[in-house]
Each structure stands twice: as C-alpha cells, then as structure tokens.
Motif scaffolding. Structure first.
Motif, PDB file in Angstrom:
ATOM      1  N   LEU A 120      -5.244  -7.298   5.990  1.00 48.85           N
ATOM      2  CA  LEU A 120      -3.612  -7.108   5.174  1.00 48.85           C
ATOM      3  C   LEU A 120      -3.082  -8.028   5.196  1.00 48.85           C
ATOM      4  CD1 LEU A 120      -2.687  -3.323   6.484  1.00 48.85           C
ATOM      5  CD2 LEU A 120      -4.211  -3.988   4.620  1.00 48.85           C
ATOM      6  N   HIS A 121      -2.746  -8.992   4.070  1.00 51.72           N
ATOM      7  CA  HIS A 121      -2.009 -10.420   4.034  1.00 51.72           C
ATOM      8  C   HIS A 121      -0.778  -9.992   3.484  1.00 51.72           C
ATOM      9  CE1 HIS A 121      -1.775 -14.429   4.236  1.00 51.72           C
ATOM     10  NE2 HIS A 121      -1.665 -14.677   2.811  1.00 51.72           N
ATOM     11  N   ILE A 178       0.906  -1.267  -0.016  1.00 53.58           N
ATOM     12  CA  ILE A 178      -0.062   0.066  -0.042  1.00 53.58           C
ATOM     13  C   ILE A 178       0.908   1.112   0.205  1.00 53.58           C
ATOM     14  CG2 ILE A 178      -2.072   1.234   1.103  1.00 53.58           C
ATOM     15  CD1 ILE A 178      -2.563  -1.489   2.510  1.00 53.58           C
ATOM     16  N   PHE A 179       0.887   1.924  -1.026  1.00 53.84           N
ATOM     17  CA  PHE A 179       1.736   2.986  -1.042  1.00 53.84           C
ATOM     18  C   PHE A 179       1.274   4.243  -1.668  1.00 53.84           C
ATOM     19  CE2 PHE A 179       1.888   1.266  -5.288  1.00 53.84           C
ATOM     20  CZ  PHE A 179       2.373   2.073  -6.179  1.00 53.84           C
ATOM     21  N   LEU A 213       4.365  -3.574   4.902  1.00 50.68           N
ATOM     22  CA  LEU A 213       2.818  -3.432   4.519  1.00 50.68           C
ATOM     23  C   LEU A 213       2.680  -2.036   3.862  1.00 50.68           C
ATOM     24  CD1 LEU A 213       1.364  -4.595   7.933  1.00 50.68           C
ATOM     25  CD2 LEU A 213       1.834  -6.069   5.852  1.00 50.68           C
ATOM     26  N   THR A 214       3.087  -1.229   4.381  1.00 49.86           N
ATOM     27  CA  THR A 214       2.813   0.478   3.647  1.00 49.86           C
ATOM     28  C   THR A 214       4.307   0.876   3.220  1.00 49.86           C
ATOM     29  OG1 THR A 214       3.153   1.616   5.831  1.00 49.86           O
ATOM     30  CG2 THR A 214       1.002   0.483   5.307  1.00 49.86           C
ATOM     31  N   ALA A 215       4.086   2.112   2.329  1.00 48.96           N
ATOM     32  CA  ALA A 215       5.227   2.906   2.002  1.00 48.96           C
ATOM     33  C   ALA A 215       4.659   4.143   1.622  1.00 48.96           C
ATOM     34  CB  ALA A 215       5.971   2.378   0.692  1.00 48.96           C
ATOM     35  N   GLN A 216       4.001   4.976   2.690  1.00 55.25           N
ATOM     36  CA  GLN A 216       3.476   6.004   2.446  1.00 55.25           C
ATOM     37  C   GLN A 216       4.330   7.429   2.041  1.00 55.25           C
ATOM     38  OE1 GLN A 216       2.892   9.509   3.811  1.00 55.25           O
ATOM     39  NE2 GLN A 216       0.755   9.568   2.937  1.00 55.25           N
ATOM     40  N   ALA A 260       7.062  -6.116   7.844  1.00 52.16           N
ATOM     41  CA  ALA A 260       7.073  -4.592   8.720  1.00 52.16           C
ATOM     42  C   ALA A 260       5.860  -3.729   8.491  1.00 52.16           C
ATOM     43  CB  ALA A 260       8.399  -3.798   8.694  1.00 52.16           C
ATOM     44  N   LEU A 261       5.548  -3.064   9.223  1.00 55.74           N
ATOM     45  CA  LEU A 261       4.294  -2.051   9.361  1.00 55.74           C
ATOM     46  C   LEU A 261       4.439  -1.234   8.162  1.00 55.74           C
ATOM     47  CD1 LEU A 261       3.717  -1.292  12.991  1.00 55.74           C
ATOM     48  CD2 LEU A 261       2.684  -3.086  11.589  1.00 55.74           C
TER      49      LEU A 261
END
Length: 348
Positions: A197-198, A184-185, A205-208, A254-255
């Motif tokens: 979230l799998h 999710i980015f 998991l994220t790259a904001q 990682a989160l």
C-alpha cells in the motif's frame, strides 16, 4: 424406421457425451483483426466482455490481453460471472487499463471508475487498473462489487478513492495499491495479502464503511508493507488528541478512518513506515465523538510506524488466537466454504 431413429438418437447422445465442457478462451489484441462477429478475437477489452461466448456452468471465460495501454472504461455486468482477465505481459505494467475522470467532471464519485466489476467469481491477473485524474478529488480506478473476486499480481493507481472495495468477498494478493486519501474504501469483506500500500499524499489508507456491527465485512491487511513518498515533518504537537488526524498538517498517512460508523479494519504482520500518524487510526472528522463506534485492530506489525504505546485506548491489540480469525481462509470462508488462497493459486 424405429431402428433408424434409435440409432440416430444413440449416435447423437454418444457424440454429446464425448464433448467435454471446458473454459472459453478469447483474446484482446488492439492490433488484431477484431470483430464483434468474432468469437475469439477482439480489439478492446469491453468488446470482449460484451460479445464473448458464455462458458458452461462451472467453467470460466478467460480473456487474455496482449500488452498495451487500453484507454477505455470497462464494465463487468452482474450476468457475466466467472470472468478472468489475464495480462499476457511479463509484469502488470505491460497491460494498463486507464482513464481519467474525477467526481467533478463525471457528476459524482461513482461515475469515475476505470473498471466496474459486478459479476460473481471475477478474477484478474497481471494487470494495472489506473485513474490518472491525479490530486483533483475523488477518482476511482476500480469499483469491485462482486462476490468471490480475486486479484493477483495487479496494480491499482490513483490518488483519492483509488479502490472501491464495496461488496462481497474479495482477495488481493501479491499486488500494489497506490493513493493518498481514503484510497481503499467501501464495505466489502476484503483481505489484502502480501500487498504494498503506497501513500502518494497525506491522508488515510482505508475508509471502510460497515453500517452495522453484525455485518461480516471489513478490511484485513496482512503480511503486507505500507510505503510512502511522503517526507515526515514535525510530530503532532504536545497535548494533541491522539485520535485527531494530523496527516495533512504533518505530511503523514493514517491506517484508516471510518467512512461509516461501524467500520472494521485490521492490520497484521505488516511493515509500517515512519510517516504513519502515531495514532494509527483516526476519527472521520476532528470533532467526532471519541471513542468511535468503529472496530480497529492491529497484530504483530513492525517497522518504525509500529508504535503500540502511542495508539488510542479504544484500538484493539489482538492476541494470536484472535488474529487467526482474520486469516484469509477464515475471514473469507463464508457458508460456501470458499478458499481464496486456493482460487488464487490456480491463476498463473
């Protein structure tokens, strides 16, 4: 003559006022008659998006989709606002929009998306967005760049860069998102509420990508569950910096990590797995400065991956009052007082 003109005008006005504006309904059926000349029936989703009648101001175009696997790429353009895609199956698995492009074959990450959504007020319910390129690099299932977007009972399937949540306010509820690396980015203000979230591979998991600390963007994952098909191996070696990712070496996720300097992500009321890197959040690269400029936080999480004493000192542990600012109706409200929960409740 004047009397006749008056009566004609009066009749026309009365007829116009008796016709109430309403939503426009069209249907996609791959086995239907389908014609670009038709105003109600199409054989592909993109055909419906390109040729549907426009709804009156304040109303929606509702595109109902018959169960099936749709091998196509779809684009909702900026001038197509208030579009609803509604899957007619019993579950999101029954209507699948799928394609298979990765960055190498497409010429870059941002040419790979199966679905590109740019219009304001987009909604989707009971659908799957899929990129089947697998573990071959960046391959986007959905790119969302429209404000006030709602996804309910949807699945997003991919590996690296599954969901590009990049612009505007976005609300994901009762949905499933799968990927491995940065899946999710982007830089939207997005809330993931009661979402699974799998992690199907080691990574993040994220790259904001917030670029300024004053931007009202960021990701909030709340009342959700993180699951994984990974099998954790050894813990990080003694003395390893807590912020350095050991995901690839130790089969962990990682989160999140900051794609841009001021990334902001909050996990709260969420169940975390044993395969979570004890550091929680990490820096982008192992040799990046510590602490990062990113703003990362957690509140009231649970599960074997909830290890607050192992988190780095620069991560924020929120109080209940601080966490309330990140509830969907608060974080996504905006100047127009948008209520994402109420918007989602109107969907089936």
């Amino acid at each position: 003559m004047r009397l006749l003109l008056f009566l004609a005008t009066l009749t026309a006005t009365s007829l116009a006022s008796s016709v109430q504006a309403q939503d426009v309904h069209v249907k996609v059926d791959p086995h239907g008659p389908g014609s670009i000349a038709s105003t109600t029936d199409y054989t592909t989703i993109q055909q419906a998006l390109d040729h549907h009648p426009f709804a009156p101001a304040g109303y929606r175009v509702i595109i109902s989709i018959v169960p099936g696997v749709y091998h196509e790429r779809i684009i909702v353009t900026q001038n197509h606002n208030n579009i609803t895609l509604l899957g007619l199956g019993k579950s999101p698995e029954d209507v699948v929009i799928t394609n298979s492009l990765n960055a190498k074959t497409a010429g870059g990450t941002f040419f790979t998306e199966t679905a590109e959504i740019n219009g304001t007020g987009f909604e989707a319910d009971n659908l799957t967005f899929e990129n089947t390129a697998g573990n071959t690099g960046q391959a986007v299932a959905a790119a969302v760049r429209g404000d006030r977007a709602v996804f309910k009972h949807c699945r997003f399937l991919g590996h690296q860069d599954t969901l590009f949540a990049d612009y505007g306010r976005q609300y994901y509820v009762d949905s499933y998102i799968e990927g491995g690396v940065d899946f999710i980015f982007g830089n939207a203000a997005a809330v993931f509420d009661h979402v699974e979230l799998h992690a199907n591979g080691p990574g993040y998991l994220t790259a904001q990508s917030r670029t300024d600390p004053n931007q009202p963007t960021g990701y909030v994952i709340t009342h959700s569950t993180v699951t994984t098909s990974l099998e954790a191996t050894l813990p990080p070696p003694a003395g390893a910096p807590g912020v350095a990712s050991t995901a690839a070496a130790h089969n962990m996720t990682a989160l999140g990590r900051p794609w841009r300097p001021y990334a902001r992500v909050v996990f709260m009321h969420t169940v975390l797995p044993a395969q979570l890197n004890p550091a929680g959040y990490t820096v982008w690269k192992r040799d990046d400065p510590v602490p990062p400029l990113a703003w990362y936080a957690e509140f009231d999480n649970s599960g074997p991956g909830w290890q607050p004493t192992e988190r780095p000192s620069w991560e924020h542990m929120l109080t209940a009052k601080e966490a309330s600012a990140f509830e969907p109706q608060n974080f996504l409200r905006g100047r127009d007082q948008w209520n994402p929960i109420a918007a989602a409740a109107k969907l089936p």
